[in-house]
Design an enzyme around this catalytic site. Structure first.
Site, PDB file in Angstrom:
ATOM      1  N   LYS A   1       0.862  -1.187   0.000  1.00  0.00           N
ATOM      2  CA  LYS A   1       0.000   0.000   0.000  1.00  0.00           C
ATOM      3  C   LYS A   1       0.896   1.234   0.000  1.00  0.00           C
ATOM      4  O   LYS A   1       1.579   1.514   0.980  1.00  0.00           O
ATOM      5  CB  LYS A   1      -0.922   0.031   1.219  1.00  0.00           C
ATOM      6  CG  LYS A   1      -2.046   1.049   1.032  1.00  0.00           C
ATOM      7  CD  LYS A   1      -2.544   1.659   2.311  1.00  0.00           C
ATOM      8  CE  LYS A   1      -1.637   2.684   2.905  1.00  0.00           C
ATOM      9  NZ  LYS A   1      -1.502   3.945   2.137  1.00  0.00           N
TER      10      LYS A   1
ATOM     11  N   GLU B   1      11.056   1.544   9.709  1.00  0.00           N
ATOM     12  CA  GLU B   1      11.987   2.652   9.439  1.00  0.00           C
ATOM     13  C   GLU B   1      11.213   3.910   9.758  1.00  0.00           C
ATOM     14  O   GLU B   1      10.364   4.339   8.983  1.00  0.00           O
ATOM     15  CB  GLU B   1      12.428   2.558   7.967  1.00  0.00           C
ATOM     16  CG  GLU B   1      13.745   3.245   7.719  1.00  0.00           C
ATOM     17  CD  GLU B   1      13.562   4.626   7.143  1.00  0.00           C
ATOM     18  OE1 GLU B   1      13.468   5.566   7.972  1.00  0.00           O
ATOM     19  OE2 GLU B   1      13.515   4.755   5.919  1.00  0.00           O
TER      20      GLU B   1
ATOM     21  N   CYS C   1      13.892  11.270   6.102  1.00  0.00           N
ATOM     22  CA  CYS C   1      14.040  10.874   7.514  1.00  0.00           C
ATOM     23  C   CYS C   1      15.462  11.037   8.001  1.00  0.00           C
ATOM     24  O   CYS C   1      15.702  11.123   9.199  1.00  0.00           O
ATOM     25  CB  CYS C   1      13.671   9.406   7.687  1.00  0.00           C
ATOM     26  SG  CYS C   1      12.009   9.065   7.197  1.00  0.00           S
TER      27      CYS C   1
ATOM     28  N   GLU D   1      10.950  16.495  14.273  1.00  0.00           N
ATOM     29  CA  GLU D   1      11.482  16.506  12.905  1.00  0.00           C
ATOM     30  C   GLU D   1      10.728  17.573  12.099  1.00  0.00           C
ATOM     31  O   GLU D   1       9.501  17.512  11.993  1.00  0.00           O
ATOM     32  CB  GLU D   1      11.176  15.114  12.338  1.00  0.00           C
ATOM     33  CG  GLU D   1      12.079  14.627  11.271  1.00  0.00           C
ATOM     34  CD  GLU D   1      11.716  13.187  10.870  1.00  0.00           C
ATOM     35  OE1 GLU D   1      10.675  12.646  11.310  1.00  0.00           O
ATOM     36  OE2 GLU D   1      12.483  12.613  10.099  1.00  0.00           O
TER      37      GLU D   1
END
Ligand code: SIN
Length: 491
Positions: free
Chosen positions: A182, A260, A294, A393
């Site tokens: 997906k 991750e 990331c 972040e």
């Protein structure tokens, strides 16, 4: 940006289930828009739990034959897939740029980066060796085999619509797993094109299946897979809260997980560093994909003795970055993915400035007449740990510069985060290099290097950045389990 593909068949508008391209069973559609303008230019199925179960059925049906196929044959399929991805690099880059926004040059780079994982795992498929263990008892033979874990689910993010799904699917197929996938709701088209090319490469029906779904329907799709005991592994790239949800909810069927997750990468410039090289490294890692990665530096620590020089040089370089649509050949920074992304950047800058930081370049939205999501690359100085951007972040083109004066303090600050994906530092002192590399609590360390990603290297984090590795032989291991055979009566 108009979608002008050389091969129109790459624009897929349906789910791939077994050997069919189908609409969602309920007929719902998900609009796909271009982040540069917010204009809707395509639509894909908005799938739900019933569609998720249908792809799981297809993947389970296909699993025994795919797992039993000689690794050599699986490798051949992957090699043909690699060749087709490379042959269609221009079209795939157009798809990436149109649905994700990054400049065309970067999208082309992403196609080749994603393709490198397919090639790597094609070559590794034939090297999934086990072991022969010397038996402790006479008349016994002890053997260790590697076997595919089973059908797996891959859930992928929007920031690298091709590379992230390629580096999950390629090792899965190499190991002998079948896949349900997906892609992110913002960027489904690249993933659908990739699955179409895999079919053209001869990947058998049911081995690689994909459903698309909106943000609202995604939980139903993922929950169907979480509850399905036949799905033996979930591989996910995305936020830490979602990763924790997957870890909790997959406990019911004890699935293998590769997560991750978020990062908050420190980038440290010591007083003995080559300043020009450190700025090159920072530009490459911070502003790649408009800062939407990331692993991009989120906290930049510069030694007091070189701070002013570093800031002056960096400000000049950042101010020169061209912000614009993917189609402008000079564009270095495209639009952010959506309005929420821009709002977060604005919130972080406002908070930092209110707490005493100063903007040396950027700091505002730009090109508002061209589209709603452009943001000027920004340098912030006099940044301190109490500011929101030091613990969250930002995921945007903002470089916040902290000042430090002692190695021990900067390591403590770098590690003072629940995250542990990547870290970078620049130094020319060989003893310091080993000391700092070992002290940093991250899965990846760039030492005098800003471009760390490679299909040959294990990519992944520690702490709340997740577990499991992608790329390299470690990435292949994660799709296999270890079976021990103990044979007696041999004397
Ligand atoms: C990521 O942002 O998650 C991946 C970036 C990369 O592969 O370098």
């Amino acid at each position: 940006m108009t979608l002008n593909l050389n091969e129109a068949a790459l624009l897929r508008r349906h789910n791939a289930i077994g050997n069919e391209w189908r609409d969602a069973h309920a007929g719902a559609r998900l609009p796909v828009s271009n982040p540069a303008t917010d204009d809707v230019f395509a639509s894909v199925p908005d799938s739900d739990a019933i569609d998720a179960r249908a792809v799981a059925d297809a993947a389970c049906l296909a699993f025994p034959a795919w797992a039993a196929l000689p690794a050599h044959n699986r490798a051949q399929c992957l090699k043909r897939w690699h060749a087709l991805i490379v042959a269609h690099a221009d079209d795939l880059a157009t798809l990436i740029s149109t649905e994700q926004g990054k400049p065309l040059k970067e999208s082309r780079g992403e196609v080749m980066y994603g393709a490198s994982y397919v090639e790597w795992f094609a070559e590794e498929a034939v090297r999934t060796y086990g072991d022969i263990v010397p038996a402790a008892v006479a008349g016994r033979r002890m053997t260790v085999l590697k076997e595919p874990v089973g059908p797996i689910a891959a859930i992928t993010p929007w920031n690298f619509p091709l590379a992230m799904i390629a580096r999950k699917i390629a090792p899965a197929l190499a190991a002998g797993c079948t896949v349900v996938a997906k892609p992110a709701e913002d960027t489904p088209l690249t993933a659908l094109a990739l699955v179409y090319l895999a079919q053209q490469a001869g990947v058998p029906a049911g081995v690689l299946n994909i459903v698309t779904a909106s943000r609202e329907h995604t939980p139903a799709v993922v929950d169907a897979w979480l509850q399905d005991s036949r799905i033996r592994k979930i591989t996910f790239t995305g936020s830490t809260p979602v990763g924790k949800h997957l870890a909790r909810e997959s406990a019911g069927t004890l699935k293998k997980l590769s997560l991750e997750l978020g990062g908050n990468a420190p980038f440290i410039v010591f007083e003995d560093a080559e300043i020009a090289a450190s700025i090159d490294g920072l530009m490459a890692s911070k502003f790649r994909n408009g800062g939407q990665t990331c692993v991009c530096p989120n906290r930049i620590y510069v030694h007091d003795s070189v701070y002013d020089d570093f800031v002056a040089q960096l400000t000049q370089r950042v101010a020169a970055l061209h912000v614009g649509p993917a189609t402008e050949s000079e564009s270095m920074i495209g639009p952010m993915i959506n309005a929420r992304a821009v709002e977060k950047i604005v919130r972080h800058i406002d908070d930092a400035v209110a707490r005493g930081a100063r903007v040396t370049t950027g700091g505002t939205r730009v090109r508002a007449n061209d589209g709603p999501h452009y943001f000027a690359p920004t340098v912030l100085i006099d940044v301190t740990p109490d500011m929101a951007l030091s613990c969250e972040e930002t995921f945007g083109p903002v470089a916040p510069i902290f000042r430090f004066s002692s190695e021990a303090d900067v390591i403590a600050q770098a590690n003072d985060t629940p995250f542990g994906l990547a870290a970078y530092f620049y130094s020319n002192d060989v003893k310091r290099i080993w000391r700092v590399a070992q002290a940093l609590e991250t899965g990846i360390v760039g030492i005098n290097e800003g471009a760390i990603a490679s299909e040959a290297a294990p990519f992944g984090g520690v702490k709340e950045s997740g577990y499991g590795r992608e790329g390299s032989r470690y990435g292949l291991e994660d799709y296999m389990h270890t079976k021990y055979l103990c044979q007696g009566l041999l004397d």
